[in-house]
Design a protein around this motif. Structure first.
Motif, mmCIF file in Angstrom:
data_model
loop_
_atom_site.group_PDB
_atom_site.id
_atom_site.type_symbol
_atom_site.label_atom_id
_atom_site.label_comp_id
_atom_site.label_asym_id
_atom_site.label_seq_id
_atom_site.Cartn_x
_atom_site.Cartn_y
_atom_site.Cartn_z
ATOM 1 N N PRO A 34 2.264 -9.175 -7.771
ATOM 2 C CA PRO A 34 2.888 -8.463 -8.900
ATOM 3 C C PRO A 34 1.952 -7.417 -9.523
ATOM 4 O O PRO A 34 2.405 -6.348 -9.934
ATOM 5 C CB PRO A 34 3.196 -9.562 -9.914
ATOM 6 N N LEU A 35 0.670 -7.708 -9.575
ATOM 7 C CA LEU A 35 -0.281 -6.749 -10.127
ATOM 8 C C LEU A 35 -0.328 -5.487 -9.264
ATOM 9 O O LEU A 35 -0.319 -4.364 -9.789
ATOM 10 C CB LEU A 35 -1.663 -7.383 -10.222
ATOM 11 N N SER A 36 -0.356 -5.656 -7.958
ATOM 12 C CA SER A 36 -0.373 -4.511 -7.049
ATOM 13 C C SER A 36 0.919 -3.706 -7.154
ATOM 14 O O SER A 36 0.893 -2.472 -7.125
ATOM 15 C CB SER A 36 -0.564 -4.973 -5.606
ATOM 16 N N LEU A 37 2.041 -4.385 -7.263
ATOM 17 C CA LEU A 37 3.319 -3.698 -7.417
ATOM 18 C C LEU A 37 3.349 -2.883 -8.707
ATOM 19 O O LEU A 37 3.803 -1.739 -8.725
ATOM 20 C CB LEU A 37 4.470 -4.713 -7.410
ATOM 21 N N GLY A 38 2.847 -3.460 -9.791
ATOM 22 C CA GLY A 38 2.800 -2.736 -11.058
ATOM 23 C C GLY A 38 1.905 -1.515 -10.996
ATOM 24 O O GLY A 38 2.260 -0.450 -11.500
ATOM 25 N N VAL A 39 0.744 -1.648 -10.365
ATOM 26 C CA VAL A 39 -0.174 -0.506 -10.231
ATOM 27 C C VAL A 39 0.454 0.568 -9.347
ATOM 28 O O VAL A 39 0.350 1.768 -9.651
ATOM 29 C CB VAL A 39 -1.537 -0.972 -9.675
#
Length: 78
Positions: A34-39
């Motif tokens: 999820p962090l990578s998707l948000g970035v």
């Protein structure tokens, strides 16, 4: 403050390193994915905004006869 954060991070790192591999992988996927998707979405929006700012789409005025596509009738002989 930096020392307290470093000690906390060392504790988290030690806890994560002692977990079994499947739990490490699951935790990584639950946090990193999820962090990578948000970035990625943030970068996409920033690039879109920058590209529209530096290369704006020309505004189209009222449509005239020249702007209308020609009507083509496939049944008519030329």
């Amino acid at each position: 403050m930096v020392d307290a954060f470093a000690q906390w991070w060392d504790g988290v790192e030690l806890w994560l390193a002692q977990l079994a591999f499947p739990f490490q992988f699951a935790l990584l996927m639950c946090v990193l994915l999820p962090l990578s998707l948000g970035v990625a979405r943030l970068i996409d929006r920033l690039v879109d905004n920058a590209s529209t700012r530096f290369n704006p789409v020309p505004k189209v005025g009222p449509a005239g006869d020249a702007d209308q596509p020609r009507e083509v009738d496939a049944g008519k002989p030329s």
